[in-house]
Scaffold this motif. Structure first.
Motif, PDB file in Angstrom:
ATOM      1  N   THR A   3      -0.506 -37.153 -12.095  1.00 12.80           N
ATOM      2  CA  THR A   3       0.374 -35.917 -11.686  1.00 12.80           C
ATOM      3  C   THR A   3       1.320 -36.482 -10.507  1.00 12.80           C
ATOM      4  O   THR A   3       2.119 -36.227 -10.023  1.00 12.80           O
TER       5      THR A   3
ATOM      6  N   PRO B 229      -0.346 -30.403 -14.876  1.00 12.92           N
ATOM      7  CA  PRO B 229      -0.850 -30.971 -13.472  1.00 12.92           C
ATOM      8  C   PRO B 229      -2.344 -30.548 -13.406  1.00 12.92           C
ATOM      9  O   PRO B 229      -2.836 -29.813 -13.613  1.00 12.92           O
TER      10      PRO B 229
ATOM     11  N   GLY C  38      -6.094 -36.732  -9.968  1.00 10.95           N
ATOM     12  CA  GLY C  38      -4.316 -36.343 -10.026  1.00 10.95           C
ATOM     13  C   GLY C  38      -3.501 -37.596  -9.943  1.00 10.95           C
ATOM     14  O   GLY C  38      -2.487 -37.458  -9.616  1.00 10.95           O
TER      15      GLY C  38
ATOM     16  N   ASN D 218      -1.984 -24.801 -12.555  1.00  9.41           N
ATOM     17  CA  ASN D 218      -2.232 -26.225 -12.867  1.00  9.41           C
ATOM     18  C   ASN D 218      -3.476 -26.164 -13.915  1.00  9.41           C
ATOM     19  O   ASN D 218      -3.743 -24.865 -14.450  1.00  9.41           O
TER      20      ASN D 218
ATOM     21  N   ASP E 105      -3.391 -33.981 -17.425  1.00 11.79           N
ATOM     22  CA  ASP E 105      -3.942 -34.680 -16.334  1.00 11.79           C
ATOM     23  C   ASP E 105      -5.162 -33.986 -15.929  1.00 11.79           C
ATOM     24  O   ASP E 105      -5.315 -32.969 -15.134  1.00 11.79           O
TER      25      ASP E 105
END
Length: 265
Positions: free
Chosen positions: A45, A79, A42, A56, A37
């Motif tokens: 996520t 993420p 996001g 992340n 992502d």
């Protein structure tokens, strides 16, 4: 392993929804999928409740450190971070700024080699983080919506892809490091509207071979429902018993089968 990036120069074309549903379709067909992502918003996520305050994608770019988080059977995610939009200035002074993701993958190949597909959702831009994702991709899927700017967005995106390929040249071989093929998919198509008809007519005249009109995605409320409920369109439609829902499900199955076939060549 195939790496597929969803990218566009305009927001609201349905990238995240398509990335989510393709991931769900693939794991339902026993494929192992990693999502990256790279959109600082996001959305994916949050859909998978996978937010991490550290390790992340932001930490990957800054420190070479990231956690691959499993969110369900056969599906994992790196993420996003809301701080991704702050990266542009800091990456501008780094050498190989457009190839940091490529180097990370090479250094962590043992962690990713068993995935059948890596799917990447990008912010709607053509800046450094997006370029990093395109640089590692086999295919870039760019969605085109039916508006007065729909066909224009194809030309804009294609010109930026061409420029990126020309800039990312191995000086010894004079070959580009960027070998991703672009697939343009018409999305949110309503066949009873003039904007949809005009977009499809324009695309029929395109001779590049990058537009496949067998992949036209219809405008249906079920796509909005899928991201609101974190369920794929296929699962939502499977639970409905009316004929129209089942016909739509069969139509979408055929389209997604064609997309997978296209990106698996």
């Amino acid at each position: 392993m195939k790496v597929i990036t969803f990218a566009a120069v305009k927001g609201g074309v349905g990238k995240t929804t398509m990335c989510f549903n393709l991931a769900e379709w693939l794991i339902a067909n026993n494929k192992k999928v990693l999502i990256i992502d790279s959109d600082h918003q996001g959305s994916l996520t949050h859909l998978y409740r996978a937010a991490e305050s550290k390790d992340n994608l932001y930490d990957l770019f800054n420190y070479g450190r990231a956690k691959i988080k499993q969110v369900k059977k056969n599906l994992s995610i790196i993420p996003s971070s809301p701080n991704l939009d702050k990266l542009e200035a800091s990456l501008a002074v780094k050498s190989n700024q457009n190839f940091l993701m490529m180097m990370w993958l090479q250094d962590h190949i043992d962690q990713v080699k068993d995935y059948d597909y890596i799917l990447i959702d990008c912010h709607p831009d053509f800046m450094t983080v997006t370029k990093n994702m395109i640089a590692i991709s086999h295919y870039v899927i760019s969605l085109l919506e039916p508006s007065e700017f729909g066909f224009m967005n194809l030309a804009t995106f294609e010109s930026r892809m061409d420029l990126f390929k020309k800039e990312a040249i191995d000086v010894r071989t004079r070959e580009s490091y960027i070998d991703a093929k672009t697939i343009y998919i018409p999305n949110k198509i309503k066949h009873n509207t003039s904007s949809s008809r005009e977009l499809l007519q324009s695309l029929k005249k395109d001779k590049s071979g990058m537009v496949d009109l067998s992949l036209v995605i219809p405008q249906r409320e079920v796509f909005n429902q899928s991201t609101l409920t974190s369920k794929s369109v296929f699962d939502i439609l499977k639970d409905k018993r009316d004929i129209k829902s089942q016909q739509l499900r069969e139509q979408l199955i055929k389209i997604f089968e064609n997309i997978v076939k296209k990106v698996s060549e």
